[in-house]
Write a protein that holds these residues in place. Sequence first.
Motif, PDB file in Angstrom:
ATOM      1  N   TYR A  39       0.789  -1.221   0.000  1.00 57.70           N
ATOM      2  CA  TYR A  39       0.000   0.000   0.000  1.00 57.70           C
ATOM      3  C   TYR A  39       0.824   1.276   0.000  1.00 57.70           C
ATOM      4  O   TYR A  39       0.292   2.349  -0.200  1.00 57.70           O
ATOM      5  CB  TYR A  39      -0.954  -0.020   1.193  1.00 57.70           C
ATOM      6  CG  TYR A  39      -1.904  -1.191   1.111  1.00 57.70           C
ATOM      7  CD1 TYR A  39      -2.945  -1.180   0.202  1.00 57.70           C
ATOM      8  CD2 TYR A  39      -1.721  -2.311   1.895  1.00 57.70           C
ATOM      9  CE1 TYR A  39      -3.806  -2.257   0.091  1.00 57.70           C
ATOM     10  CE2 TYR A  39      -2.575  -3.395   1.795  1.00 57.70           C
ATOM     11  CZ  TYR A  39      -3.613  -3.362   0.899  1.00 57.70           C
ATOM     12  OH  TYR A  39      -4.459  -4.427   0.775  1.00 57.70           O
ATOM     13  N   GLY A  40       2.116   1.190   0.174  1.00 52.07           N
ATOM     14  CA  GLY A  40       2.951   2.382   0.216  1.00 52.07           C
ATOM     15  C   GLY A  40       3.039   3.113  -1.107  1.00 52.07           C
ATOM     16  O   GLY A  40       3.022   4.342  -1.163  1.00 52.07           O
ATOM     17  N   VAL A  41       3.140   2.362  -2.201  1.00 53.14           N
ATOM     18  CA  VAL A  41       3.281   2.983  -3.526  1.00 53.14           C
ATOM     19  C   VAL A  41       2.089   3.874  -3.822  1.00 53.14           C
ATOM     20  O   VAL A  41       2.233   5.017  -4.258  1.00 53.14           O
ATOM     21  CB  VAL A  41       3.430   1.900  -4.622  1.00 53.14           C
ATOM     22  CG1 VAL A  41       3.429   2.521  -6.005  1.00 53.14           C
ATOM     23  CG2 VAL A  41       4.691   1.108  -4.402  1.00 53.14           C
ATOM     24  N   GLN A  42       0.898   3.358  -3.582  1.00 53.74           N
ATOM     25  CA  GLN A  42      -0.307   4.132  -3.889  1.00 53.74           C
ATOM     26  C   GLN A  42      -0.423   5.393  -3.044  1.00 53.74           C
ATOM     27  O   GLN A  42      -1.086   6.335  -3.437  1.00 53.74           O
ATOM     28  CB  GLN A  42      -1.580   3.302  -3.635  1.00 53.74           C
ATOM     29  CG  GLN A  42      -1.663   2.052  -4.422  1.00 53.74           C
ATOM     30  CD  GLN A  42      -1.082   0.861  -3.685  1.00 53.74           C
ATOM     31  OE1 GLN A  42       0.010   0.915  -3.134  1.00 53.74           O
ATOM     32  NE2 GLN A  42      -1.796  -0.251  -3.698  1.00 53.74           N
ATOM     33  N   ARG A  43       0.208   5.389  -1.908  1.00 53.73           N
ATOM     34  CA  ARG A  43       0.074   6.510  -0.982  1.00 53.73           C
ATOM     35  C   ARG A  43       1.151   7.563  -1.160  1.00 53.73           C
ATOM     36  O   ARG A  43       1.276   8.463  -0.353  1.00 53.73           O
ATOM     37  CB  ARG A  43       0.089   5.983   0.449  1.00 53.73           C
ATOM     38  CG  ARG A  43      -1.117   5.117   0.728  1.00 53.73           C
ATOM     39  CD  ARG A  43      -1.068   4.511   2.087  1.00 53.73           C
ATOM     40  NE  ARG A  43      -2.251   3.683   2.298  1.00 53.73           N
ATOM     41  CZ  ARG A  43      -2.386   2.813   3.253  1.00 53.73           C
ATOM     42  NH1 ARG A  43      -1.411   2.646   4.120  1.00 53.73           N
ATOM     43  NH2 ARG A  43      -3.477   2.097   3.370  1.00 53.73           N
ATOM     44  N   SER A  49      -0.363   6.630 -10.799  1.00 55.12           N
ATOM     45  CA  SER A  49       0.354   6.433 -12.069  1.00 55.12           C
ATOM     46  C   SER A  49       1.453   5.390 -11.922  1.00 55.12           C
ATOM     47  O   SER A  49       1.675   4.573 -12.823  1.00 55.12           O
ATOM     48  CB  SER A  49       0.957   7.756 -12.548  1.00 55.12           C
ATOM     49  OG  SER A  49      -0.071   8.661 -12.880  1.00 55.12           O
ATOM     50  N   ALA A  50       2.147   5.404 -10.781  1.00 53.78           N
ATOM     51  CA  ALA A  50       3.200   4.414 -10.549  1.00 53.78           C
ATOM     52  C   ALA A  50       2.601   3.005 -10.532  1.00 53.78           C
ATOM     53  O   ALA A  50       3.157   2.078 -11.136  1.00 53.78           O
ATOM     54  CB  ALA A  50       3.933   4.709  -9.245  1.00 53.78           C
ATOM     55  N   MET A  51       1.460   2.844  -9.859  1.00 57.13           N
ATOM     56  CA  MET A  51       0.819   1.528  -9.801  1.00 57.13           C
ATOM     57  C   MET A  51       0.362   1.070 -11.181  1.00 57.13           C
ATOM     58  O   MET A  51       0.487  -0.114 -11.520  1.00 57.13           O
ATOM     59  CB  MET A  51      -0.369   1.548  -8.840  1.00 57.13           C
ATOM     60  CG  MET A  51       0.032   1.360  -7.404  1.00 57.13           C
ATOM     61  SD  MET A  51       0.972  -0.160  -7.115  1.00 57.13           S
ATOM     62  CE  MET A  51      -0.144  -1.392  -7.743  1.00 57.13           C
ATOM     63  N   ARG A  52      -0.172   1.969 -11.978  1.00 61.40           N
ATOM     64  CA  ARG A  52      -0.582   1.585 -13.339  1.00 61.40           C
ATOM     65  C   ARG A  52       0.626   1.127 -14.147  1.00 61.40           C
ATOM     66  O   ARG A  52       0.556   0.129 -14.867  1.00 61.40           O
ATOM     67  CB  ARG A  52      -1.291   2.746 -14.026  1.00 61.40           C
ATOM     68  CG  ARG A  52      -2.716   2.933 -13.532  1.00 61.40           C
ATOM     69  CD  ARG A  52      -3.482   3.948 -14.362  1.00 61.40           C
ATOM     70  NE  ARG A  52      -3.054   5.320 -14.136  1.00 61.40           N
ATOM     71  CZ  ARG A  52      -3.437   6.069 -13.112  1.00 61.40           C
ATOM     72  NH1 ARG A  52      -4.268   5.593 -12.205  1.00 61.40           N
ATOM     73  NH2 ARG A  52      -2.996   7.305 -12.992  1.00 61.40           N
ATOM     74  N   ALA A  53       1.747   1.802 -13.999  1.00 67.14           N
ATOM     75  CA  ALA A  53       2.963   1.411 -14.724  1.00 67.14           C
ATOM     76  C   ALA A  53       3.461   0.054 -14.234  1.00 67.14           C
ATOM     77  O   ALA A  53       3.816  -0.820 -15.042  1.00 67.14           O
ATOM     78  CB  ALA A  53       4.048   2.473 -14.557  1.00 67.14           C
ATOM     79  N   ILE A  54       3.486  -0.150 -12.923  1.00 65.47           N
ATOM     80  CA  ILE A  54       3.938  -1.423 -12.355  1.00 65.47           C
ATOM     81  C   ILE A  54       3.016  -2.557 -12.801  1.00 65.47           C
ATOM     82  O   ILE A  54       3.478  -3.647 -13.162  1.00 65.47           O
ATOM     83  CB  ILE A  54       4.009  -1.344 -10.814  1.00 65.47           C
ATOM     84  CG1 ILE A  54       5.105  -0.367 -10.383  1.00 65.47           C
ATOM     85  CG2 ILE A  54       4.223  -2.721 -10.201  1.00 65.47           C
ATOM     86  CD1 ILE A  54       5.056   0.017  -8.911  1.00 65.47           C
ATOM     87  N   ALA A  55       1.702  -2.303 -12.789  1.00 68.33           N
ATOM     88  CA  ALA A  55       0.739  -3.331 -13.174  1.00 68.33           C
ATOM     89  C   ALA A  55       0.875  -3.746 -14.635  1.00 68.33           C
ATOM     90  O   ALA A  55       0.477  -4.850 -15.010  1.00 68.33           O
ATOM     91  CB  ALA A  55      -0.682  -2.839 -12.898  1.00 68.33           C
ATOM     92  N   MET A  56       1.447  -2.898 -15.462  1.00 70.10           N
ATOM     93  CA  MET A  56       1.633  -3.236 -16.873  1.00 70.10           C
ATOM     94  C   MET A  56       2.840  -4.151 -17.102  1.00 70.10           C
ATOM     95  O   MET A  56       2.914  -4.847 -18.114  1.00 70.10           O
ATOM     96  CB  MET A  56       1.794  -1.967 -17.716  1.00 70.10           C
ATOM     97  CG  MET A  56       0.529  -1.140 -17.829  1.00 70.10           C
ATOM     98  SD  MET A  56      -0.894  -2.074 -18.415  1.00 70.10           S
ATOM     99  CE  MET A  56      -0.325  -2.585 -20.028  1.00 70.10           C
ATOM    100  N   LEU A  57       3.790  -4.189 -16.183  1.00 68.49           N
ATOM    101  CA  LEU A  57       4.992  -4.997 -16.386  1.00 68.49           C
ATOM    102  C   LEU A  57       4.686  -6.482 -16.611  1.00 68.49           C
ATOM    103  O   LEU A  57       5.244  -7.083 -17.538  1.00 68.49           O
ATOM    104  CB  LEU A  57       5.979  -4.790 -15.241  1.00 68.49           C
ATOM    105  CG  LEU A  57       6.619  -3.398 -15.198  1.00 68.49           C
ATOM    106  CD1 LEU A  57       7.415  -3.231 -13.910  1.00 68.49           C
ATOM    107  CD2 LEU A  57       7.478  -3.144 -16.410  1.00 68.49           C
ATOM    108  N   PRO A  58       3.804  -7.118 -15.807  1.00 68.19           N
ATOM    109  CA  PRO A  58       3.494  -8.518 -16.100  1.00 68.19           C
ATOM    110  C   PRO A  58       2.800  -8.698 -17.455  1.00 68.19           C
ATOM    111  O   PRO A  58       2.933  -9.751 -18.081  1.00 68.19           O
ATOM    112  CB  PRO A  58       2.555  -8.929 -14.955  1.00 68.19           C
ATOM    113  CG  PRO A  58       2.840  -7.957 -13.868  1.00 68.19           C
ATOM    114  CD  PRO A  58       3.210  -6.671 -14.556  1.00 68.19           C
ATOM    115  N   CYS A  59       2.099  -7.681 -17.928  1.00 71.40           N
ATOM    116  CA  CYS A  59       1.478  -7.751 -19.249  1.00 71.40           C
ATOM    117  C   CYS A  59       2.533  -7.692 -20.343  1.00 71.40           C
ATOM    118  O   CYS A  59       2.477  -8.441 -21.322  1.00 71.40           O
ATOM    119  CB  CYS A  59       0.485  -6.596 -19.435  1.00 71.40           C
ATOM    120  SG  CYS A  59      -0.832  -6.580 -18.220  1.00 71.40           S
TER     121      CYS A  59
END
Length: 121
Positions: A39-43, A49-59
Amino acid sequence: MQEHPPERVAAWTGISAEDIRKLAREYSTVRPAVIRVNYGVQRSQNGGSAMRAIAMLPCITGSWAEAGGGLQLSTSGSFYLNMQALDRPDLMQKSPLGRAARVVNMSELGKGAEYLERIRR
């Protein structure tokens, strides 16, 4: 990559360009690959935006389709855990700083890991 070469990212982050290349190489080739976020990244500033970028890496790497790969946020409510056995209250002596001995500021975890790696060698 052309807009953000490792040397440019190194200047922003304080992480060496060599380490950035090594991480990218390992993440893109080791299988299965999973990223665990919390939860630290989102906060943080621009956390969404960081979470959206991280979530794309497995894709991008295809690890989302592999057993044991992809992205994980938290499974804390999914499994029964014997918290008393995990917490070990008998070991939770107070430090001279007046807080529980196992409390670690999560922003210091990298430094702690580096220290442990150094003393392990």
